[in-house]
Enzyme design. Structure first.
Site, mmCIF file in Angstrom:
data_model
loop_
_atom_site.group_PDB
_atom_site.id
_atom_site.type_symbol
_atom_site.label_atom_id
_atom_site.label_comp_id
_atom_site.label_asym_id
_atom_site.label_seq_id
_atom_site.Cartn_x
_atom_site.Cartn_y
_atom_site.Cartn_z
ATOM 1 C CB CYS A 111 -0.917 -0.023 1.211
ATOM 2 S SG CYS A 111 -1.770 -1.561 1.316
ATOM 3 C CG HIS A 249 -3.246 3.109 1.703
ATOM 4 N ND1 HIS A 249 -3.842 2.667 0.547
ATOM 5 C CD2 HIS A 249 -3.258 2.049 2.558
ATOM 6 C CE1 HIS A 249 -4.222 1.410 0.697
ATOM 7 N NE2 HIS A 249 -3.869 1.015 1.897
ATOM 8 C CG ASN A 279 -6.706 -1.234 1.409
ATOM 9 O OD1 ASN A 279 -6.026 -0.922 0.429
ATOM 10 N ND2 ASN A 279 -6.194 -1.509 2.590
HETATM 11 O O1 4VN Z 1 -12.307 -2.276 13.662
HETATM 12 C C1 4VN Z 1 -11.905 -3.441 13.445
HETATM 13 O O2 4VN Z 1 -12.242 -4.456 14.084
HETATM 14 C C2 4VN Z 1 -10.896 -3.627 12.335
HETATM 15 C C3 4VN Z 1 -9.546 -3.128 12.850
HETATM 16 C C4 4VN Z 1 -8.491 -3.398 11.826
HETATM 17 N N1 4VN Z 1 -8.848 -2.822 10.518
HETATM 18 C C5 4VN Z 1 -7.847 -2.536 9.648
HETATM 19 C C6 4VN Z 1 -6.526 -2.545 10.071
HETATM 20 C C7 4VN Z 1 -5.534 -2.248 9.133
HETATM 21 C C8 4VN Z 1 -5.894 -1.966 7.839
HETATM 22 C C9 4VN Z 1 -4.882 -1.716 6.804
HETATM 23 C C10 4VN Z 1 -4.781 -2.615 5.748
HETATM 24 C C11 4VN Z 1 -3.829 -2.442 4.776
HETATM 25 C C12 4VN Z 1 -3.702 -3.424 3.690
HETATM 26 O O3 4VN Z 1 -3.656 -2.777 2.475
HETATM 27 C C13 4VN Z 1 -2.977 -1.316 4.791
HETATM 28 C C14 4VN Z 1 -3.073 -0.406 5.837
HETATM 29 C C15 4VN Z 1 -4.024 -0.607 6.850
HETATM 30 CL CL1 4VN Z 1 -4.107 0.527 8.138
HETATM 31 C C16 4VN Z 1 -7.227 -1.949 7.479
HETATM 32 N N2 4VN Z 1 -8.182 -2.223 8.396
HETATM 33 C C17 4VN Z 1 -10.205 -3.059 10.006
HETATM 34 C C18 4VN Z 1 -11.268 -2.854 11.070
#
Ligand code: 4VN
Length: 322
Positions: A111, A249, A279
């Site tokens: 990313c 991002h 994403n």
């Molecule tokens: O609230 C919750 O339970 C969850 C908590 C965790 N979450 C996340 C965590 C990390 C990412 C993420 C992913 C990438 C991959 O390209 C790059 C950058 C990021 Cl910061 C996306 N979501 C989703 C909701």
């Protein structure tokens, strides 16, 4: 380092998959997804692969600029989801559009792919070359385990890019800060390939699909993105207030909100479109940039900051005079 962003373009698969569509075959809900991530839908390919999306972006950029492909010196593609290991997406694009004078290769920084690739292109333009394409292109739907609700709801497919030209004007890269934390690489993995060679010993189980420790990546992003933004601003001798718009991002709405808060800047300077696209990894900043240039929100004369963060674990920020 002097370059101008002459054109931007995006290529988005037509198929829309809403949170409710996912809830129809997965134990999740629109309420959970939208409240925890800010995502409402994503675009998922039908038969297109990553190179098809990248070719569309390249063709749009050349058409918008009134250029022919043989006027390009290079084509760089940031992607973590190439069609094949060889040829790379960039090399497929080079062949498809007939860019006979361009060399081409892919850069893999998950990313942070668009940020790292734009930094590389800036170096090429400052030293030796006149004109090139930087494209972020992803078909993450091929890397998703569609039975793992913790990751399947997060990702989407898409591509976007910019046509860059060397310039004597005072536009281009003012400063950058790129950092990699390989010791944390296991918190976000995808695409492991099996090696069953005749001489192989015990084979480790190849896990081809996304696996993410969401808490670790979340805390990494909220800690390290302000650091690279501050470091790049210091190198440019600028303050956070000098930046007109921050293009981060588009992984998660709550992450961007907490970064803005920690960074002490109004959320209005952090436009978000992850609700529409999910994403899209290396494509996300390019899609956002193209939409904002189209709307006139990003325009010549501004100083912008772009920042990527994610797999690797990688993080990076560029300060750009547009
Ligand atoms: O609230 C919750 O339970 C969850 C908590 C965790 N979450 C996340 C965590 C990390 C990412 C993420 C992913 C990438 C991959 O390209 C790059 C950058 C990021 Cl910061 C996306 N979501 C989703 C909701």
């Amino acid at each position: 380092e002097k370059f101008t962003i002459v054109q931007s373009a995006r290529a988005i698969p037509s198929r829309v998959v809403t949170n409710d569509d996912l809830a129809s075959f997965m134990d999740t809900s629109d309420e959970w997804i939208s409240s925890r991530t800010g995502l409402r839908q994503r675009h998922i390919v039908d038969t297109e692969d990553t190179s098809d999306l990248a070719v569309t972006v390249a063709e749009k950029l050349l058409h918008q600029a009134g250029l022919t492909a043989d006027q390009l010196d290079f084509i760089l593609v940031g992607t973590m989801s190439p069609d094949t290991l060889s040829p790379s997406v960039a090399q497929i694009v080079q062949g498809e559009i007939g860019a006979h004078n361009a060399f081409a290769w892919d850069l893999s920084a998950a990313c942070s792919g668009f940020v790292y690739t734009l930094s590389m292109a800036s170096s090429l333009l400052t030293t030796r070359y006149e004109r090139g394409l930087v494209i972020g292109a992803e078909v993450l739907s091929k890397l998703v385990n569609w039975e793992d609700r913790s990751t399947a709801v997060l990702f989407g497919d898409g591509a976007a890019g910019v046509l860059l030209e060397r310039t004597t004007a005072a536009t281009g890269l003012l400063a950058e800060s790129l950092k990699t934390f390989g010791e944390r690489s296991q918190f976000l993995t995808a695409g492991q390939q099996q090696n069953a060679n005749h001489f192989a010993g015990t084979l480790k189980t190849a896990d081809p699909y996304f696996k993410m420790d969401g808490r670790e990546v979340y805390s990494f992003a909220t800690r390290e993105v302000p650091n690279v933004l501050n470091e790049a601003l210091a190198k440019a001798d600028l303050t956070p207030d000098d930046i007109d718009v921050y293009l981060l991002h588009q992984a998660n709405g709550r992450i961007i909100s907490s970064i803005a808060k920690r960074f002490g800047q109004p959320i209005e300077k952090f436009p978000m479109n992850m609700a529409s696209y999910g994403n899209t990894s290396a494509a996300s900043i390019g899609i956002l940039l193209d939409e904002l240039r189209e709307a006139g929100t990003v325009h010549a004369g501004q100083t912008i900051a772009i920042a990527g963060f994610g797999g690797g674990l990688t993080v990076g920020a560029l300060i750009i005079k547009v």
